[in-house]
Design an enzyme around this catalytic site. Structure first.
Site, mmCIF file in Angstrom:
data_model
loop_
_atom_site.group_PDB
_atom_site.id
_atom_site.type_symbol
_atom_site.label_atom_id
_atom_site.label_comp_id
_atom_site.label_asym_id
_atom_site.label_seq_id
_atom_site.Cartn_x
_atom_site.Cartn_y
_atom_site.Cartn_z
ATOM 1 N N LYS A 97 0.870 -1.174 0.000
ATOM 2 C CA LYS A 97 0.000 0.000 0.000
ATOM 3 C C LYS A 97 0.907 1.225 0.000
ATOM 4 C CE LYS A 97 -3.051 2.714 2.877
ATOM 5 N NZ LYS A 97 -3.549 2.879 4.250
ATOM 6 N N GLY A 158 -7.718 9.122 10.834
ATOM 7 C CA GLY A 158 -7.896 9.202 12.283
ATOM 8 C C GLY A 158 -8.972 10.180 12.730
ATOM 9 N N ASN A 206 -8.923 1.591 10.755
ATOM 10 C CA ASN A 206 -8.053 1.238 11.875
ATOM 11 C C ASN A 206 -8.544 1.931 13.138
ATOM 12 O OD1 ASN A 206 -5.924 0.743 13.646
ATOM 13 N ND2 ASN A 206 -4.425 1.915 12.529
#
Lengths: 255, 385
Positions: A97, A158, A206
């Site tokens: 990636k 995030g 994530n």
């Protein structure tokens, strides 16, 4: 649904929920990945310690998962290329990636350098998935140089803010032939379902799972959401209208 | 615009006035804001914020987990040399001290490095006093090259350099630079730094920018708390980080909160900072700079470090020796720069981190990184005002 497999490179993948690992504590890693039903896991090469196996993040990933090293930390194409080769030499396989991020505050990718790195790494025989800011021209260029998938961000990494880039991602999904994987910004299962309903091939996340109070339960919630969104997409979503659809048509008398 | 010019944008009297605020309702309102301005940051450093330390702590914990995960990076310092030409009143290595002066030979550098690497440490910080006749650029470059195979990341905490010299350090393997301004109050700075090149306040203030321009990946700044009134110090240190983040987006900016100690030989901390005040600084830094790494060193005692961990800390030093040759060569190599207050082993620190539900991280940088690739795309490194 059993035949609804995602083809990337030479692999056929049943789970459309890809996971990042950077924020998941190692002791919980296996449980989270299993609860998510994930088959593709991305690992920052900067965290992999080939010399000290007892601390090696790779050992906490269940057998059978495809490990996709990422080039986190690279600020230029040259650095990303170098990292990809280190990962392959270290036995991390052929997938990579590409993350080229010269902005340490918002962690936004550099599309130009990403394109350069992708072109070279495809030539070097890698299966390249490219993390990018959603831009159709760049996505088509990545496709043209041989990217196996494009990964537009939903919102900055995030932030858990959801599909802030929805309109642009929609266009990429419409126009690209390679799989489009929505990466970054997905904060809730409903965001993941929304991306899948739009026709994304998969999502990668994530933070939303790693930072939940119960990350194993949250992994399951995301798994269900991704499956639900995918089924809805395949079932044929009805279009939105801004007015009621009368059951007795107003122009029926013309028939 | 340089940082000095940026500092001048802020009216000092007005800043001092805000730093005396006691209206906690204003501070409470800031907790709902998505991002904070320098003016908000000022208020979080004032007495007004004392009443909201607990909600600040709750928010700081969540912000840190969101940006960094439950990860705590560990590193160890390695003192290469304590020769120094500066006379800084608070330092145990200053030029006026009659101490044993030592510098590790390159063979000893490797022995120390090997000894530290054997403990599992993969991030190393190299320190020297300021004496370019002893710890020369060539010596530092050689030390970096010798240590490079043993570590994933090498940092420097050394005297200030030029852009070209920082570039040389990067070529030799340096990934990060730690450079504390010590105090941002120019008058205090002059009183504390009696002689030597470090006496040049402006040169030091601009050194971190030179390192950013050279392509250094991580910069760790800070004030040595205790040298001047802490509220102002914390404001300028936070503002410095904010300025560097805006101007050099490719560089990771981190901040430390070292507290100076009094010494037996006559140095008394002029403006002591107590634990509660340290917590307020830490929380204000975190809320103002959610993406900045925050380091707490072994200057602080074990119990306090454990309690500070969930409040926004991302990096801890561990197993520290502050003498030259403290790991392998032997303690005979000179005096401590400062006494270590947390002497726990790496295993004990890792255990403490896990017990708190966090993950100790030993490696967060690729070893065998080709430093020749370092640098950023032209045009991106120096944006902003």
């Amino acid at each position: 649904m059993s035949k609804d497999l995602l083809a990337i490179g030479n692999s056929l993948i049943a789970s459309r929920l890809f996971l990042g690992t950077g924020k998941i504590p190692l002791p919980k890693m296996k449980q989270v990945i299993e609860a998510a039903g994930t088959q593709v896991v991305t690992v920052a090469l900067r965290r992999v310690d080939f010399d000290q196996p007892e601390e090696n993040i790779l050992d906490f990933i269940p057998d059978g998962a495809i490990i996709m090293p990422n080039t986190s930390g690279a600020r230029t194409a040259a650095e990303a290329i170098r990292l990809a080769h280190i990962a392959r030499a270290g036995g991390c396989g052929n997938w990579v990636k590409i993350e080229v991020i010269p902005d340490q505050k918002y962690l936004l990718p550099d599309n130009f350098e990403t394109l350069k790195a992708t072109e070279q790494l495809v030539k070097d025989g890698f299966t390249v998935l490219a993390y990018m800011s959603p831009d159709l021209i760049v996505a088509k260029s990545l496709e043209a140089v041989g990217a196996a998938a494009v990964m537009p961000l939903g919102a900055p990494i995030g932030t858990n803010r959801g599909l802030k880039m929805k309109e642009l991602i929609n266009i990429i999904i419409e126009e690209c032939h390679v799989p489009v994987i929505v990466d970054a910004g997905i904060g809730r299962p409903s965001h993941a379902a929304e991306a899948m309903e739009m026709g994304a091939s998969a999502v990668l996340l994530n933070t939303a799972i790693a930072t939940a109070d119960d990350s194993v339960a949250m992994a399951l919630a995301f798994r269900l959401a991704v499956e639900s969104g995918r089924i809805a997409y395949l079932a044929g979503m009805c279009g939105e209208t801004s007015y009621a659809r009368a059951s007795s048509p107003l122009t029926g008398f013309l028939d | 615009m340089s940082f000095v010019q940026y500092m001048e944008r802020f009216d000092r009297q007005e800043c001092c006035h805000v730093l005396e605020s006691t209206d906690s309702s204003k501070a409470r309102m800031l907790l709902t804001k998505a991002s904070l301005s320098p003016a908000d940051f000022l208020l979080l450093l004032s007495p007004a914020a004392e009443a909201v330390l607990e909600p600040m702590a709750q928010k700081a914990r969540l912000l840190t987990i969101k940006h960094f995960g439950r990860n705590i990076l560990l590193y160890t310092p390695l003192y290469l040399s304590n020769y120094c030409v500066n006379h800084c009143l608070y330092c145990q290595f200053h030029s006026g001290k009659k101490i044993v002066r030592e510098q590790l030979s390159l063979v000893e550098v490797e022995a120390e490095g090997k000894s530290i690497a054997a403990t599992g440490i993969r991030h190393l910080l190299l320190l020297t006093g300021e004496s370019c006749a002893h710890a020369t650029i060539a010596y530092l470059s050689d030390s970096l090259r010798i240590l490079h195979p043993y570590f994933a990341s090498l940092g420097l905490e050394i005297y200030t350099l030029s852009v070209e010299e920082y570039a040389q350090m990067i070529q030799a393997g340096a990934e990060s630079l730690t450079l504390y301004q010590e105090t941002y109050q120019q008058e205090s700075y002059a009183q504390l730094h009696l002689s030597g090149p470090k006496r040049d306040y402006i040169n030091r203030l601009h050194a971190t920018e030179r390192a950013c321009q050279a392509g250094m990946r991580r910069i760790n700044i800070g004030a040595l708390f205790g040298l001047a009134p802490w509220r102002q110090e914390a404001f300028w240190a936070g503002l410095h980080a904010y300025y560097l983040q805006k101007r050099y987006p490719a560089t990771e900016i981190a901040i430390s909160l070292p507290r100076v100690r009094s010494s037996h030989e006559g140095f008394t901390v002029p403006c002591p900072v107590n634990d509660k005040e340290l917590v307020q600084i830490l929380l204000a830094f975190r809320l103002f700079l959610p993406q900045a790494g925050i380091t707490i060193s072994t200057r602080e005692r074990a119990k306090l470090r454990d309690n500070l961990l969930p409040l926004g800390v991302t990096t801890l030093s561990v197993g520290s020796k502050t003498t030259v040759g403290g790991y392998f060569v032997g303690e005979k190599k000179g005096n401590q720069q400062f006494p270590v207050a947390d002497e726990r082993s790496i295993g004990e620190i890792k255990e403490m981190i896990r017990r708190q539900g966090y993950q100790p991280v030993m490696k967060d940088w690729p070893a065998s990184w080709n430093q020749g690739d370092a640098g950023v795309r032209s045009g991106f490194a120096c944006q902003g005002d």
